[in-house]
Design a protein around this motif. Structure first.
Motif: not given
Length: 64
Positions: A49-53, A55-62
């Motif tokens: 879950v931490g890895t997926n979360l 990744s999601t935050f990095n996608t949103v930040a980008t």
């Protein structure tokens, strides 16, 4: 994800075995094994879950 399913099946099999046996009570060792298996399963799930979360935050930040 395969490790998570395997750990979950192992915990459920152990709990089912302990509950289905006609023994007067479970020993401290059996409770310790259950707690250890649940802890391993929790660590695996939280890691995924931490890895997926992350990744999601990095996608949103980008995207911003």
């Amino acid at each position: 994800m395969a490790l998570r399913k395997g750990a979950k099946k192992m915990v459920l099999r152990l709990v089912r075995h302990l509950l289905m046996n006609e023994q007067s009570g479970a020993t401290a060792i059996e409770y310790g094994l259950i707690a250890a298996l649940i802890a391993v399963a929790a660590v695996v799930v939280m890691g995924q879950v931490g890895t997926n979360l992350s990744s999601t935050f990095n996608t949103v930040a980008t995207s911003l």
